[in-house]
Design an enzyme around this catalytic site. Structure first.
Site, short mmCIF file in Angstrom:
data_model
loop_
_atom_site.label_atom_id
_atom_site.label_comp_id
_atom_site.label_asym_id
_atom_site.label_seq_id
_atom_site.Cartn_x
_atom_site.Cartn_y
_atom_site.Cartn_z
N GLN A 1 -90.73 -145.92 -101.68
CA GLN A 1 -91.23 -145.25 -100.40
C GLN A 1 -92.89 -146.16 -100.67
O GLN A 1 -93.53 -145.74 -99.99
CB GLN A 1 -91.59 -143.50 -100.70
CG GLN A 1 -89.99 -143.09 -100.85
CD GLN A 1 -90.10 -143.35 -99.19
OE1 GLN A 1 -90.14 -143.52 -98.52
NE2 GLN A 1 -88.49 -142.69 -99.42
N ASN B 1 -91.62 -138.96 -101.96
CA ASN B 1 -90.70 -139.29 -100.72
C ASN B 1 -90.23 -138.28 -99.94
O ASN B 1 -90.62 -138.10 -98.49
CB ASN B 1 -89.27 -139.90 -100.44
CG ASN B 1 -88.96 -138.68 -101.69
OD1 ASN B 1 -89.21 -138.87 -102.79
ND2 ASN B 1 -87.32 -138.18 -101.56
N CYS C 1 -81.38 -138.52 -98.46
CA CYS C 1 -80.64 -139.01 -98.69
C CYS C 1 -80.45 -138.38 -100.67
O CYS C 1 -79.52 -138.98 -101.55
CB CYS C 1 -81.41 -140.39 -99.47
SG CYS C 1 -82.97 -140.68 -98.87
N GLY D 1 -82.14 -148.32 -104.85
CA GLY D 1 -82.79 -148.05 -105.89
C GLY D 1 -82.12 -146.76 -107.05
O GLY D 1 -82.91 -146.38 -107.31
N1 PLP Z 1 -86.48 -143.24 -105.01
C1 PLP Z 1 -87.06 -142.79 -103.81
C2 PLP Z 1 -88.63 -141.79 -104.22
C3 PLP Z 1 -86.19 -142.31 -102.89
O1 PLP Z 1 -86.73 -142.05 -101.49
C4 PLP Z 1 -84.90 -142.91 -102.75
C5 PLP Z 1 -84.05 -142.56 -101.58
O2 PLP Z 1 -84.75 -142.26 -100.11
C6 PLP Z 1 -84.52 -143.65 -103.47
C7 PLP Z 1 -85.43 -143.64 -104.77
C8 PLP Z 1 -82.71 -144.12 -103.57
O3 PLP Z 1 -82.63 -145.51 -102.98
P1 PLP Z 1 -81.04 -145.93 -102.13
O4 PLP Z 1 -81.05 -144.67 -101.20
O5 PLP Z 1 -81.88 -147.02 -101.73
O6 PLP Z 1 -80.38 -145.34 -103.66
#
Ligand code: PLP
Length: 404
Positions: A190, A162, A337, A71
């Site tokens: 999400q 998220n 994250c 993401g």
């Molecule tokens: N966008 C949202 C809303 C997220 O919740 C996350 C990760 O939690 C990301 C982007 C990032 O995704 P990734 O962990 O695949 O880089």
């Protein structure tokens, strides 16, 4: 370290499904999908099959699918790529971008970085206290290019938050922006597990999706980029995926990503109903604890079935996180994250919420036993912390059955 008895952090990552791991294993040693020989052709077919699986579940054409490392890369590609393409215009000064204060760092950070470099003029829209963003507040920031100010090159609004799980009215925003010809990017990371995500139905021009939120492996995701959206690549090389994302196709990860998304969407409605029941059970249990307040929208259909976010009065956020961890409950104080930091959520701050934040998120492996364990732990931990006690030796530790 006690083992995890209640995994309530599926929004951070959810376990891979066994069928997806089988696909990953089958293709992980594949040939180079850009090569002409037989192993290369087989690998290419696996990539193209995954592309079709993804397109079928995200309401777009296979041509729109760009495989990324997740993401974060998908968001970066769209935000930077569109801003830089807008700068290519002969009359261009900085491009104008509108986003929201509750976006994931994967959108906010590239947007701020571009603004700091003078590549974009950035408008960041404040959310309502329930974590949603008012569509009229976003539209009020959009510029039509008059008055010597740059026309809006991109609006980036997440499908669902998220942390709080608040769902934005993307179909209404997309329709309004389509009418005035302003591109919309939606971070749908999400959403996919429980909502119907569709580039077409949302009238969006770009989406970001990640496999590890829906039973796929970490390290792979998708940027959906509608044909016709002007976008500069952020990396250059062999020209794979329309030249938007160069690099040897990660065939195993891509095949697993396609499989995970297809399975997640096939099971989505059943999962949503199951999680709705579990999350309401969790919320009801937490509501019985003094000084625990649920955050997010009131209406159930305005929040993700997977998320329960609460603010806890009179306790230290870090002690709360430590106590939960010690009792085998995996949850998140903010956005796991982003950093692993125990507090300091920009979402909680933007929504002007007070107390110690706690996000509990459910997924395809969640059970009633896990939910009940978490409620029992918090029922003991919260008053204990408020009375100045430490976080260890809770009576309820080890009582859960059937959890994981
Ligand atoms: N966008 C949202 C809303 C997220 O919740 C996350 C990760 O939690 C990301 C982007 C990032 O995704 P990734 O962990 O695949 O880089």
């Amino acid at each position: 370290m006690p083992s995890v008895q209640a995994d309530l952090d599926h929004a951070a990552t959810t376990p891979p499904r066994p069928e997806v791991l089988e696909v990953l294993e089958r293709w992980i040693g594949a040939g180079n999908a850009s090569a002409r020989h037989l192993p290369g052709q087989a690998a290419r077919r696996a990539v193209e099959h995954a592309r079709e699986q993804v397109a079928a579940v995200l309401g777009c054409s296979p041509h729109d699918v760009v495989f990324t490392s997740g993401g974060t890369e998908a968001d970066n590609l769209v935000v930077k790529g569109v801003a830089w393409a807008a700068r290519e215009h002969p009359s261009a000064g900085p491009a104008h971008v509108v986003t929201t204060a509750v976006e994931h760092a994967a959108v906010l950070e590239p947007a701020r970085w571009l603004a700091a470099r003078g590549d974009v003029e950035l408008d960041v829209v404040a959310p309502m206290t329930d974590g949603r963003v008012a569509i009229e507040d976003v539209l009020a920031r959009v510029r039509d290019g008059s008055g010597g100010r740059p026309r809006t090159a991109l609006v980036s609004v997440m499908g669902a938050n998220n942390e709080l799980g608040s769902i934005n009215d993307i179909p209404a925003l997309g329709a309004a922006l389509r009418e005035i010809g302003v591109p919309l990017h939606v971070d749908a990371v999400q959403c996919v597990a429980t909502l119907d995500v569709s580039l077409d139905r949302w009238s969006a021009d770009a989406l970001a999706v990640s496999a590890h939120k829906v039973g796929g492996p970490q390290g792979v995701g998708v940027a959906v980029v509608r044909r016709g959206l002007a976008l500069e690549p952020t990396s250059h090389g062999g020209g794979q995926d329309r030249g938007l994302r160069s690099g040897t196709f990660a065939v195993g990860l891509i095949a697993a990503c396609g499989e995970a998304l297809e399975r997640a969407v096939a099971e989505r409605d059943v999962l949503r109903e199951r999680l709705r029941v579990l999350s309401e059970r969790l919320a009801a249990g937490l509501a019985a604890i003094d000084g625990v307040h649920r955050s997010g929208p009131e209406a159930p259909d305005a929040r993700l079935a997977s998320h329960v976010h609460v603010m806890v009065d009179g306790v230290d956020a870090e002690a709360l996180a430590l106590g939960l961890d010690a009792a085998g409950v995996a949850a998140s104080g903010g956005s796991a994250c982003s950093s692993g930091a125990a507090s300091g959520s920009h979402v909680v701050e933007a929504c002007r919420l007070v107390g110690a934040p706690l996000r509990m998120s459910l997924g395809w492996t969640s059970t009633e036993a896990e939910v009940d364990h978490a409620v029992a732990v918090l029922g003991e931990l919260v008053p204990r912390l408020r009375d100045g006690g430490d976080v260890f030796g809770l009576d309820v530790v080890g009582r859960a059955e059937g959890g994981r």
